[in-house]
Design a protein around this motif. Structure first.
Motif, PDB file in Angstrom:
ATOM      1  N   PRO A 256      16.745  -4.107  -2.633  1.00  0.00           N
ATOM      2  CA  PRO A 256      17.516  -5.078  -1.854  1.00  0.00           C
ATOM      3  C   PRO A 256      16.546  -6.151  -1.349  1.00  0.00           C
ATOM      4  O   PRO A 256      15.459  -5.832  -0.871  1.00  0.00           O
ATOM      5  N   VAL A 257      16.919  -7.409  -1.481  1.00  0.00           N
ATOM      6  CA  VAL A 257      16.002  -8.485  -1.116  1.00  0.00           C
ATOM      7  C   VAL A 257      16.550  -9.331   0.021  1.00  0.00           C
ATOM      8  O   VAL A 257      15.865  -9.589   0.997  1.00  0.00           O
TER       9      VAL A 257
ATOM     10  N   GLY B 169      24.304  -7.949  -0.079  1.00  0.00           N
ATOM     11  CA  GLY B 169      23.605  -9.200  -0.307  1.00  0.00           C
ATOM     12  C   GLY B 169      23.098  -9.292  -1.732  1.00  0.00           C
ATOM     13  O   GLY B 169      23.818  -8.977  -2.676  1.00  0.00           O
ATOM     14  N   ILE B 170      21.821  -9.670  -1.880  1.00  0.00           N
ATOM     15  CA  ILE B 170      21.202  -9.884  -3.188  1.00  0.00           C
ATOM     16  C   ILE B 170      20.156  -8.800  -3.433  1.00  0.00           C
ATOM     17  O   ILE B 170      19.370  -8.475  -2.550  1.00  0.00           O
ATOM     18  N   TYR B 171      20.144  -8.257  -4.649  1.00  0.00           N
ATOM     19  CA  TYR B 171      19.182  -7.219  -5.012  1.00  0.00           C
ATOM     20  C   TYR B 171      18.499  -7.589  -6.317  1.00  0.00           C
ATOM     21  O   TYR B 171      18.960  -8.457  -7.075  1.00  0.00           O
TER      22      TYR B 171
ATOM     23  N   ILE C 231      27.069 -15.026  -0.008  1.00  0.00           N
ATOM     24  CA  ILE C 231      26.475 -14.221  -1.078  1.00  0.00           C
ATOM     25  C   ILE C 231      26.676 -14.922  -2.415  1.00  0.00           C
ATOM     26  O   ILE C 231      25.743 -15.068  -3.206  1.00  0.00           O
ATOM     27  N   LYS C 232      27.890 -15.379  -2.683  1.00  0.00           N
ATOM     28  CA  LYS C 232      28.197 -16.034  -3.961  1.00  0.00           C
ATOM     29  C   LYS C 232      27.450 -17.364  -4.100  1.00  0.00           C
ATOM     30  O   LYS C 232      26.963 -17.692  -5.174  1.00  0.00           O
ATOM     31  N   ILE C 233      27.345 -18.105  -3.015  1.00  0.00           N
ATOM     32  CA  ILE C 233      26.630 -19.393  -3.035  1.00  0.00           C
ATOM     33  C   ILE C 233      25.151 -19.168  -3.334  1.00  0.00           C
ATOM     34  O   ILE C 233      24.556 -19.855  -4.172  1.00  0.00           O
ATOM     35  N   ILE C 234      24.556 -18.197  -2.665  1.00  0.00           N
ATOM     36  CA  ILE C 234      23.131 -17.923  -2.863  1.00  0.00           C
ATOM     37  C   ILE C 234      22.879 -17.392  -4.273  1.00  0.00           C
ATOM     38  O   ILE C 234      21.889 -17.742  -4.910  1.00  0.00           O
TER      39      ILE C 234
ATOM     40  N   THR D 296      25.823  -7.886  -4.281  1.00  0.00           N
ATOM     41  CA  THR D 296      26.709  -6.769  -4.024  1.00  0.00           C
ATOM     42  C   THR D 296      27.493  -7.052  -2.750  1.00  0.00           C
ATOM     43  O   THR D 296      26.924  -7.440  -1.740  1.00  0.00           O
ATOM     44  N   GLU D 297      28.792  -6.890  -2.859  1.00  0.00           N
ATOM     45  CA  GLU D 297      29.663  -7.040  -1.701  1.00  0.00           C
ATOM     46  C   GLU D 297      29.963  -5.672  -1.099  1.00  0.00           C
ATOM     47  O   GLU D 297      30.566  -5.574  -0.048  1.00  0.00           O
ATOM     48  N   ILE D 298      29.541  -4.623  -1.816  1.00  0.00           N
ATOM     49  CA  ILE D 298      29.591  -3.268  -1.270  1.00  0.00           C
ATOM     50  C   ILE D 298      28.170  -2.947  -0.809  1.00  0.00           C
ATOM     51  O   ILE D 298      27.273  -3.762  -0.943  1.00  0.00           O
ATOM     52  N   SER D 299      27.941  -1.767  -0.305  1.00  0.00           N
ATOM     53  CA  SER D 299      26.607  -1.447   0.214  1.00  0.00           C
ATOM     54  C   SER D 299      25.586  -1.368  -0.920  1.00  0.00           C
ATOM     55  O   SER D 299      25.922  -1.070  -2.070  1.00  0.00           O
ATOM     56  N   PHE D 300      24.331  -1.636  -0.570  1.00  0.00           N
ATOM     57  CA  PHE D 300      23.252  -1.515  -1.542  1.00  0.00           C
ATOM     58  C   PHE D 300      23.196  -0.095  -2.103  1.00  0.00           C
ATOM     59  O   PHE D 300      22.970   0.100  -3.290  1.00  0.00           O
ATOM     60  N   ASP D 301      23.421   0.894  -1.253  1.00  0.00           N
ATOM     61  CA  ASP D 301      23.379   2.297  -1.711  1.00  0.00           C
ATOM     62  C   ASP D 301      24.424   2.571  -2.790  1.00  0.00           C
ATOM     63  O   ASP D 301      24.145   3.233  -3.789  1.00  0.00           O
ATOM     64  N   LYS D 302      25.641   2.058  -2.589  1.00  0.00           N
ATOM     65  CA  LYS D 302      26.696   2.269  -3.585  1.00  0.00           C
ATOM     66  C   LYS D 302      26.375   1.546  -4.888  1.00  0.00           C
ATOM     67  O   LYS D 302      26.603   2.075  -5.975  1.00  0.00           O
TER      68      LYS D 302
END
Length: 125
Positions: free
Chosen positions: A66-67, A6-8, A76-79, A43-49
């Protein structure tokens, strides 16, 4: 399945960092950031990565939050675009390319985080 994309938000601690991804082709586009800057990103991969990617640049000298947790990749891209519009006046302009970046200056990470959580309640953890 755990939702971990998501968004961080990211904020360096202290020192000045030059961001060029250690890629010689990007050195002319590098900007310098410090604790007064906050990056919002998707991030389209995990927040950890994604966090591990930033460890290569900042070591442990950054805050990574991570928010918004978003399952749908297209959302994700729209937001991300909506966030850019919301914080447009705080966006840093790369002086070498004149392009607006995903880095914000002189606005606290906590302020951005509270606003995003209020605006996008549906995507809270």
């Amino acid at each position: 399945m755990e939702l971990s994309r998501g968004i961080y938000l990211l904020r360096p601690k202290g020192a000045i960092y030059s961001l060029s991804d250690n890629n010689p082709k990007r050195t002319d586009k590098a900007i310098n950031v410090n604790f007064r800057f906050v990056k919002f990103g998707k991030t389209e991969i995990s927040f950890d990565k994604r966090k591990k990617d930033y460890e290569k640049i900042f070591g442990n000298n950054f805050v990574f939050e991570p928010v918004l947790y978003i399952k749908d990749l297209s959302k994700i891209k729209i937001i991300e675009k909506k966030i850019k519009k919301l914080f447009y006046k705080f966006l840093v302009v790369n002086p070498k390319t004149n392009k607006k970046l995903e880095w914000l200056k002189d606005i606290p990470l906590a302020t951005i985080q509270r606003y995003l959580l209020k605006k996008f309640k549906k995507y809270q953890p």
